[in-house]
Scaffold this motif. Structure first.
Motif, PDB file in Angstrom:
ATOM      1  N   ARG A   1       0.857  -1.256  -0.095  1.00 28.85           N
ATOM      2  CA  ARG A   1      -0.084   0.060  -0.140  1.00 28.85           C
ATOM      3  C   ARG A   1       0.933   1.299   0.025  1.00 28.85           C
ATOM      4  O   ARG A   1       0.420   2.335  -0.799  1.00 28.85           O
ATOM      5  N   THR A   2       1.818   1.349   0.615  1.00 30.05           N
ATOM      6  CA  THR A   2       2.731   2.510   1.068  1.00 30.05           C
ATOM      7  C   THR A   2       3.548   2.565  -0.487  1.00 30.05           C
ATOM      8  O   THR A   2       3.473   3.903  -1.024  1.00 30.05           O
ATOM      9  N   ARG A   3       3.973   1.666  -0.947  1.00 29.73           N
ATOM     10  CA  ARG A   3       4.796   1.728  -2.097  1.00 29.73           C
ATOM     11  C   ARG A   3       3.892   2.089  -3.569  1.00 29.73           C
ATOM     12  O   ARG A   3       4.449   2.797  -4.219  1.00 29.73           O
ATOM     13  N   LEU A   4       2.849   1.645  -3.556  1.00 28.02           N
ATOM     14  CA  LEU A   4       1.946   1.918  -4.703  1.00 28.02           C
ATOM     15  C   LEU A   4       0.893   3.216  -4.361  1.00 28.02           C
ATOM     16  O   LEU A   4       0.689   3.743  -5.338  1.00 28.02           O
ATOM     17  N   LEU A   5       0.397   3.049  -3.284  1.00 30.25           N
ATOM     18  CA  LEU A   5      -0.476   4.462  -2.821  1.00 30.25           C
ATOM     19  C   LEU A   5       0.188   5.637  -2.299  1.00 30.25           C
ATOM     20  O   LEU A   5      -0.746   6.556  -2.062  1.00 30.25           O
ATOM     21  N   GLY A   6       1.342   5.462  -1.710  1.00 31.28           N
ATOM     22  CA  GLY A   6       1.796   6.588  -0.763  1.00 31.28           C
ATOM     23  C   GLY A   6       1.356   6.565   0.629  1.00 31.28           C
ATOM     24  O   GLY A   6       0.751   5.698   1.017  1.00 31.28           O
ATOM     25  N   GLU A   7       2.079   7.470   1.181  1.00 27.25           N
ATOM     26  CA  GLU A   7       1.707   7.585   2.706  1.00 27.25           C
ATOM     27  C   GLU A   7       0.126   7.909   2.816  1.00 27.25           C
ATOM     28  O   GLU A   7      -0.440   8.562   2.077  1.00 27.25           O
ATOM     29  N   PRO A   8      -0.356   7.393   3.910  1.00 24.20           N
ATOM     30  CA  PRO A   8      -1.954   7.790   4.030  1.00 24.20           C
ATOM     31  C   PRO A   8      -2.150   9.382   4.073  1.00 24.20           C
ATOM     32  O   PRO A   8      -1.245  10.078   4.751  1.00 24.20           O
ATOM     33  N   GLY A   9      -3.066   9.880   3.315  1.00 28.18           N
ATOM     34  CA  GLY A   9      -3.103  11.136   3.330  1.00 28.18           C
ATOM     35  C   GLY A   9      -2.512  11.777   2.159  1.00 28.18           C
ATOM     36  O   GLY A   9      -2.793  12.893   1.556  1.00 28.18           O
ATOM     37  N   GLN A  10      -1.701  11.396   1.436  1.00 25.13           N
ATOM     38  CA  GLN A  10      -1.075  11.672   0.402  1.00 25.13           C
ATOM     39  C   GLN A  10      -1.634  11.581  -1.085  1.00 25.13           C
ATOM     40  O   GLN A  10      -1.279  12.172  -1.979  1.00 25.13           O
ATOM     41  N   GLY A  11      -2.268  10.521  -1.274  1.00 19.02           N
ATOM     42  CA  GLY A  11      -2.940  10.082  -2.401  1.00 19.02           C
ATOM     43  C   GLY A  11      -2.041   9.174  -3.101  1.00 19.02           C
ATOM     44  O   GLY A  11      -0.821   8.862  -2.728  1.00 19.02           O
ATOM     45  N   GLN A  12      -2.226   9.095  -4.476  1.00 20.82           N
ATOM     46  CA  GLN A  12      -1.527   8.245  -5.369  1.00 20.82           C
ATOM     47  C   GLN A  12      -0.611   8.985  -6.473  1.00 20.82           C
ATOM     48  O   GLN A  12      -0.566   8.407  -7.620  1.00 20.82           O
ATOM     49  N   THR A  13      -0.306  10.449  -5.992  1.00 18.61           N
ATOM     50  CA  THR A  13       0.067  11.352  -6.893  1.00 18.61           C
ATOM     51  C   THR A  13       1.463  10.825  -7.667  1.00 18.61           C
ATOM     52  O   THR A  13       1.557  10.727  -8.771  1.00 18.61           O
ATOM     53  N   ALA A  14       2.424  10.213  -6.993  1.00 13.29           N
ATOM     54  CA  ALA A  14       3.501   9.751  -7.367  1.00 13.29           C
ATOM     55  C   ALA A  14       3.414   8.454  -8.293  1.00 13.29           C
ATOM     56  O   ALA A  14       3.880   8.545  -9.535  1.00 13.29           O
ATOM     57  N   MET A  15       2.508   7.594  -7.970  1.00 18.35           N
ATOM     58  CA  MET A  15       2.125   6.461  -8.941  1.00 18.35           C
ATOM     59  C   MET A  15       1.353   6.814 -10.075  1.00 18.35           C
ATOM     60  O   MET A  15       1.722   6.428 -11.234  1.00 18.35           O
ATOM     61  N   ARG A  16       0.339   7.828  -9.859  1.00 17.27           N
ATOM     62  CA  ARG A  16      -0.244   8.430 -11.265  1.00 17.27           C
ATOM     63  C   ARG A  16       0.953   9.077 -12.232  1.00 17.27           C
ATOM     64  O   ARG A  16       0.874   8.890 -13.156  1.00 17.27           O
ATOM     65  N   ASP A  17       1.807   9.742 -11.731  1.00 12.67           N
ATOM     66  CA  ASP A  17       2.593  10.461 -12.481  1.00 12.67           C
ATOM     67  C   ASP A  17       3.371   9.882 -13.248  1.00 12.67           C
ATOM     68  O   ASP A  17       3.837   9.481 -14.303  1.00 12.67           O
ATOM     69  N   VAL A  18       4.290   8.463 -12.380  1.00 17.78           N
ATOM     70  CA  VAL A  18       4.909   7.590 -12.837  1.00 17.78           C
ATOM     71  C   VAL A  18       4.314   6.897 -14.213  1.00 17.78           C
ATOM     72  O   VAL A  18       4.757   6.534 -15.237  1.00 17.78           O
ATOM     73  N   LEU A  19       3.193   6.330 -13.916  1.00 13.58           N
ATOM     74  CA  LEU A  19       2.204   5.566 -14.787  1.00 13.58           C
ATOM     75  C   LEU A  19       2.174   6.414 -15.974  1.00 13.58           C
ATOM     76  O   LEU A  19       2.016   5.762 -17.265  1.00 13.58           O
ATOM     77  N   ALA A  20       1.700   7.800 -15.898  1.00 16.55           N
ATOM     78  CA  ALA A  20       1.323   8.394 -17.031  1.00 16.55           C
ATOM     79  C   ALA A  20       2.447   8.738 -17.859  1.00 16.55           C
ATOM     80  O   ALA A  20       2.424   8.802 -18.966  1.00 16.55           O
ATOM     81  N   SER A  21       3.393   9.139 -17.116  1.00 16.15           N
ATOM     82  CA  SER A  21       4.615   9.221 -17.958  1.00 16.15           C
ATOM     83  C   SER A  21       5.226   7.842 -18.669  1.00 16.15           C
ATOM     84  O   SER A  21       5.537   8.124 -20.036  1.00 16.15           O
ATOM     85  N   LEU A  22       5.038   6.896 -17.997  1.00 12.48           N
ATOM     86  CA  LEU A  22       5.382   5.522 -18.819  1.00 12.48           C
ATOM     87  C   LEU A  22       4.465   5.317 -20.069  1.00 12.48           C
ATOM     88  O   LEU A  22       5.002   4.933 -21.240  1.00 12.48           O
ATOM     89  N   LEU A  23       3.414   5.689 -19.840  1.00 10.09           N
ATOM     90  CA  LEU A  23       2.306   5.541 -21.046  1.00 10.09           C
ATOM     91  C   LEU A  23       2.402   6.417 -22.067  1.00 10.09           C
ATOM     92  O   LEU A  23       2.567   5.858 -23.357  1.00 10.09           O
TER      93      LEU A  23
END
Length: 429
Positions: A316-338
């Motif tokens: 959960r921490t690696r994919l969704l980030g810390e509680p309250g921070q959302g999934q911004t990092a994962m979204r950005d990485v996935l969007a850049s990769l696509l």
């Protein structure tokens, strides 16, 4: 941007209801218009019948009204007979659509299968388009890749929120651990080493190890001297220092020789030892038993340590980030990769050709394998519909045009009546 929103299905249903209501109102208006035109023809006919003895010219509008009334009633009967029994009378060949729903369903399924799901037709139409390039260009646009990334992140968040520690335990106990118990870890390790040593891929690692050993010897000379002095109590300290220094210098010189010579004897001996270890890992029952015992101990340690919660929290921490921070990092990485993937594919014609060939082969296989099932599904769905509801829907879709048929039949019938009346007068003279 989100692909799915709460209430989306309800909004679509409400929109469909509004469209259906609009169609029904349009049908009712056209029905009233056609019926009023029929009433006008009847009224004109009655006026002409009453007043014709005093006014001979009324024979012309009477002919128009008679033929128009007959045409209007005939077309009304034909239109109504498609959907229901006219005036409630169960006459033959009426309520055609409800009575023939089963046959219509079968013919519709067969028609779609023969004219839309033919493999040659589907593949031929798909071959006209560079699907891979179009998809890649679409994916290369940042807003599109971000939309997909948002959908994946949201779905993943919902999935992980719904998974508990017990679910992870069940997954590991039922699916993962039984596979690990049957895994020949010794053979896997041997295969991994074999891949690593093919083509001398391990030589850079060996060079790195030699350099690391040299650094360790250089940094720990004093410790080696102290250990040597403790073991050799009866020799003077200068002699111990001299011996240790010469020993370290000799080892370092040897390391330099091994690193500088690809054909050095020690390097060849190391390679032979690795090959021997690979064979033992792949074939030796002793190593196989040791690997199974090691895997068993690892499984026991995992269970005793209650690592299911730790594993779930880590994911959960690696994919969704810390509680309250959302999934911004994962979204950005996935969007850049696509987006990067889309840009790369849109520039590479060779990759596009391979993807298109794969896509066409997949489409052909799907149509061949599931085309008949799809047509059968359409047939069964149409058969399962309520006959009266189907009739109402079809009438709502095409009823306005059918009411125009009634109007045209009234007017055309009237014109034909005038023409016949004129021909009758011409013959009589």
């Amino acid at each position: 941007m989100r692909f799915f929103a709460d209430g989306g299905a309800g909004a679509r249903t409400a929109s469909a209801s509004v469209r259906d209501l609009r169609k029904i109102k349009g049908l009712q208006r056209m029905r009233v218009t056609a019926t009023c035109l029929l009433a006008l023809m009847i009224a004109l006919l009655l006026v002409c019948v009453v007043w014709q003895p005093g006014y001979a010219w009324l024979a012309w509008p009477r002919a128009f009204a008679e033929a128009g009334t007959a045409g209007a009633i005939a077309d009304w009967y034909a239109v109504v007979a498609l959907f229901r029994h006219p005036v409630g009378l169960r006459m033959p060949h009426t309520a055609i659509i409800p009575r023939n729903q089963q046959r219509i369903a079968e013919n519709l399924g067969r028609f779609i299968e023969e004219n839309f799901l033919a493999p040659e037709l589907v593949v031929g139409r798909l071959r006209e388009h560079n699907t891979a390039q179009a998809l890649a260009r679409w994916l290369a646009e940042r807003k599109n890749s971000e939309a997909i990334a948002d959908a994946v992140a949201d779905s993943l968040a919902v999935l992980l929120d719904g998974i508990g520690e017990k679910d992870v335990e069940w997954l590991l106990d039922r699916l993962v651990i039984p596979q690990l118990r049957t895994l020949d870890i010794s053979h896997v390790a041997g295969d991994a080493l074999k891949v690593l040593t093919e083509g001398d891929r391990h030589q850079p690692l060996l060079d790195h190890g030699l350099a690391a050993l040299e650094r360790w010897l250089t940094a720990n000379v004093e410790m080696i001297k102290a250990r040597f002095s403790e073991a050799s109590r009866y020799t003077p300290a200068p002699l111990d220092a001299y011996i240790v220094r010469k020993f370290v210098e000799g080892i370092i010189a040897l390391l330099h020789e091994v690193a500088a010579s690809p054909d050095h004897a020690l390097r060849l001996q190391f390679d032979e030892a690795l090959q021997e270890l690979i064979v033992k890992l792949q074939t030796s029952p002793v190593h196989r038993r040791f690997g199974k015992l090691l895997m068993r101990d690892c499984i026991r340690h995992f269970r005793r340590g209650n690592y299911c919660r730790v594993l779930l929290d880590h994911v959960r921490t690696r994919l969704l980030g810390e509680p309250g921070q959302g999934q911004t990092a994962m979204r950005d990485v996935l969007a850049s990769l696509l987006a990067s993937l889309g840009e790369r594919v849109s520039r590479e014609a060779a990759i596009q050709n391979k993807l298109n060939a794969w896509w066409l082969a997949l489409a052909h296989e799907l149509v061949v394998r599931y085309g008949r099932q799809l047509s059968a599904l359409i047939t069964e769905v149409v058969k399962s519909w309520d006959a009266e509801e189907v009739s109402r829907k079809i009438e709502a879709e095409m009823g306005r045009d059918l009411q125009f048929v009634r109007i045209n039949g009234t007017l055309v019938g009237g014109m034909v009546g005038l023409l016949l009346h004129a021909l009758a007068l011409a013959v009589a003279r």
